[in-house]
Design an enzyme around this catalytic site. Structure first.
Site, PDB file in Angstrom:
ATOM      1  N   GLY A 228       0.816  -1.205   0.000  1.00  0.00           N
ATOM      2  CA  GLY A 228       0.000   0.000   0.000  1.00  0.00           C
ATOM      3  C   GLY A 228       0.854   1.260   0.000  1.00  0.00           C
ATOM      4  O   GLY A 228       1.140   1.807  -1.048  1.00  0.00           O
TER       5      GLY A 228
ATOM      6  N   SER B 224       4.682  -5.491  -3.544  1.00  0.00           N
ATOM      7  CA  SER B 224       4.450  -4.061  -3.694  1.00  0.00           C
ATOM      8  C   SER B 224       5.175  -3.271  -2.596  1.00  0.00           C
ATOM      9  O   SER B 224       6.384  -3.417  -2.437  1.00  0.00           O
ATOM     10  CB  SER B 224       2.944  -3.778  -3.703  1.00  0.00           C
ATOM     11  OG  SER B 224       2.677  -2.487  -4.194  1.00  0.00           O
ATOM     12  N   TYR B 225       4.446  -2.467  -1.793  1.00  0.00           N
ATOM     13  CA  TYR B 225       5.119  -1.706  -0.747  1.00  0.00           C
ATOM     14  C   TYR B 225       5.673  -2.607   0.362  1.00  0.00           C
ATOM     15  O   TYR B 225       6.456  -2.148   1.205  1.00  0.00           O
ATOM     16  CB  TYR B 225       4.184  -0.652  -0.147  1.00  0.00           C
ATOM     17  CG  TYR B 225       4.931   0.417   0.612  1.00  0.00           C
ATOM     18  CD1 TYR B 225       5.565   1.460  -0.062  1.00  0.00           C
ATOM     19  CD2 TYR B 225       5.032   0.377   1.999  1.00  0.00           C
ATOM     20  CE1 TYR B 225       6.278   2.436   0.625  1.00  0.00           C
ATOM     21  CE2 TYR B 225       5.739   1.344   2.689  1.00  0.00           C
ATOM     22  CZ  TYR B 225       6.357   2.374   2.004  1.00  0.00           C
ATOM     23  OH  TYR B 225       7.075   3.330   2.687  1.00  0.00           O
TER      24      TYR B 225
ATOM     25  N   ASP C 242       3.267  -6.209 -15.198  1.00  0.00           N
ATOM     26  CA  ASP C 242       2.906  -5.168 -14.241  1.00  0.00           C
ATOM     27  C   ASP C 242       3.555  -3.853 -14.635  1.00  0.00           C
ATOM     28  O   ASP C 242       4.768  -3.797 -14.870  1.00  0.00           O
ATOM     29  CB  ASP C 242       3.383  -5.579 -12.834  1.00  0.00           C
ATOM     30  CG  ASP C 242       3.205  -4.482 -11.807  1.00  0.00           C
ATOM     31  OD1 ASP C 242       2.238  -3.700 -11.933  1.00  0.00           O
ATOM     32  OD2 ASP C 242       4.026  -4.411 -10.868  1.00  0.00           O
TER      33      ASP C 242
ATOM     34  N   HIS D  83       0.817  -7.430 -11.300  1.00  0.00           N
ATOM     35  CA  HIS D  83       1.354  -6.966 -10.020  1.00  0.00           C
ATOM     36  C   HIS D  83       1.181  -8.011  -8.913  1.00  0.00           C
ATOM     37  O   HIS D  83       2.081  -8.229  -8.112  1.00  0.00           O
ATOM     38  CB  HIS D  83       0.645  -5.667  -9.639  1.00  0.00           C
ATOM     39  CG  HIS D  83       1.277  -4.929  -8.497  1.00  0.00           C
ATOM     40  ND1 HIS D  83       2.523  -4.344  -8.585  1.00  0.00           N
ATOM     41  CD2 HIS D  83       0.820  -4.660  -7.251  1.00  0.00           C
ATOM     42  CE1 HIS D  83       2.814  -3.745  -7.432  1.00  0.00           C
ATOM     43  NE2 HIS D  83       1.799  -3.924  -6.619  1.00  0.00           N
TER      44      HIS D  83
END
Length: 472
Positions: free
Chosen positions: A88, A184-185, A392, A444
């Site tokens: 996020g 991701s984050y 992605d 992703h």
């Protein structure tokens, strides 16, 4: 009065200690039973156990993180423990990781039921999903000012406190080989938590965690190369024009946080294309109900700091084989009977459960690069794998390759294909202390788009085995 011998005194101490231990065991059993999930609404029958609930990480602030623990399908006592984190920042590992990617129960379209995921990662490990930090999903705080103090360090500290207390609730897993994975984050979350454990283990006695390694996918790691790679990937995949590509390269310096007006104009043109295609999966349909993705508020201060200023483009859009799946997930997890079965929302939050938090608006620390942390842990002997779905556009394979080049690690095994049965699953290169893997045709959220290959990936990572280099 008769004398009291030292032996008798020691014997009484032993009896007292044994009684305390027995009492503790009973308390642990009671706590586990309170968290046991007997069956979720619409869940197919299974033989493995699952638990969900809250672990307090700060009693004075009333801060508690929500978890969902799912035992391995077979021989759970012989399988490692894997913690999964979504990114996020502010996004839920329950909503994405468990319900749409790698958990055993995936959301069905249009019906109040779950379907069994035959490629679930709990065939390879005991899975622990954590909603972190507070403000994400069902995790909460009774001290509202906590939400203004969030950042990478806050998250790592609370996640570490969670693990210490979770192992007290589930002491039978304390000696298990422990791994962390995320996407991701979580390219920030995972190495930072691993570093916290790595450092604390040097002084730990009762709090030692048997950390063996970590794996991150399509991961935010370095502002400069993440952002440069996004633009290069978009141009190379015919998403943006030569003019936009040249304007960005001529006017933007991705090694700086601040940007010029010409750079801002160029980046706005870059983002326009992602109003009509899915940035997180270039070649799959977009959800026609994708207002869900656009309602999330922007988090100020998060990395990569330049690109994150563009509202609506940090949180993942609904994606996968059914591009609207995230809408069904939100409906399911907001059902009172589902929350009751999961022992969730015990504080009756004043807002609905969402994939990505609407109550987190500020991120106080987000380092420009986590490469120093990764390099430290590689040198410390931890197993480190990095993977990338190659369709992605958010943190594309181009970004990751540029980032890993910065590490300056020597090559042990050159770039070559790896196979999933008769087909090429992707490509891999092994550096000194780090393995990089691409997954062909995956966006992703790799387990969503390539579930068979993703399960093969995690199985080889946990076993510390190279992926097959020929068809089988």
């Amino acid at each position: 009065m008769g004398s009291f011998s030292p032996f008798a005194f020691f014997f009484l101490l032993l009896l007292s200690s044994a009684a305390s231990s027995k009492k503790l065991d009973q308390e642990v059993v009671a706590q586990q039973e309170a968290d046991r999930v007997t069956r979720l609404p619409g869940q197919p029958p299974v033989d493995f156990q699952q638990y969900a609930g809250y672990i307090t990480v700060d009693e004075s602030h009333g801060r508690a993180l929500f978890y969902w623990f799912i035992e391995a399908q077979h021989n759970a006592r012989d399988k490692p423990l894997l913690l999964w984190l979504n990114g996020g920042p502010g996004c839920s590992s329950i909503g994405y990781g468990e319900a749409e990617e790698l958990g055993p129960f995936l959301i069905k379209k249009g019906v109040p039921e779950l379907r069994f995921n035959k490629f679930s990662w709990n065939k390879e490990a005991n899975l622990l999903f954590l909603e972190s930090p507070v403000g994400v999903g069902f995790s909460y705080t009774n001290t509202s000012s906590d939400l203004n103090n969030l950042g990478d360090e806050f998250t790592a500290n609370d996640s570490y406190a969670f693990l210490l207390n979770w192992f007290k609730r589930f002491p039978q897993y304390k000696s298990f080989e422990f791994f962390i994975a995320g996407e991701s984050y979580a390219g920030h979350y995972v190495p930072q938590l691993a570093e916290k454990i790595f450092d604390k283990n040097k002084e730990a006695k009762d709090n030692y965690i048997n950390l063996k390694g970590f794996m991150i996918g399509n991961a935010v790691m370095d502002d400069e190369t993440d952002q440069k790679g996004m633009v290069t990937y978009a141009w190379d995949h015919a998403v943006i024009s030569d003019q936009v590509y040249d304007d960005i390269n001529n006017n933007c310096n991705f090694s700086l946080e601040n940007t010029s007006k010409p750079c801002t104009v160029a980046l706005q043109e870059y983002y326009k294309v992602y109003n009509i295609i899915d940035m997180y999966s270039l070649y799959t349909p977009s959800c026609i109900m994708d207002d869900l993705a656009r309602k999330s508020s922007m988090i100020d201060g998060v990395a990569p700091k330049l690109f994150s200023r563009y509202r609506g483009w940090w949180f993942p859009k609904p994606s996968g084989y059914d591009p609207c799946i995230s809408i069904y997930t939100e409906v399911y997890l907001n059902r009172p009977d589902v929350q009751k079965a999961l022992h969730a929302n015990v504080t009756n939050m004043g807002y609905n459960w969402t994939h990505c938090s609407d109550v987190i608006n500020r991120w106080n620390d987000s380092p420009f690069s986590v490469l120093p942390v990764i390099k430290k842990l590689v040198n410390g002997g931890l197993r480190v794998w990095v993977y990338s779905g190659d369709t992605d556009g958010r943190i594309p394979v181009t970004s990751t390759r540029l980032t890993l080049k910065k590490l300056g690690l020597s090559t042990v095994q050159k770039w070559k294909p790896w196979y999933n049965h008769k087909q090429v699953g992707g490509w891999t290169i092994i550096y000194d202390g780090l393995t990089f893997v691409t997954i062909r045709g995956a966006g992703h959220q790799v387990p969503t788009f390539a579930p068979r290959q993703a399960r093969q990936l995690v199985a080889h990572f946990l076993a510390n085995q190279q992926l097959p280099s020929s068809p089988f």
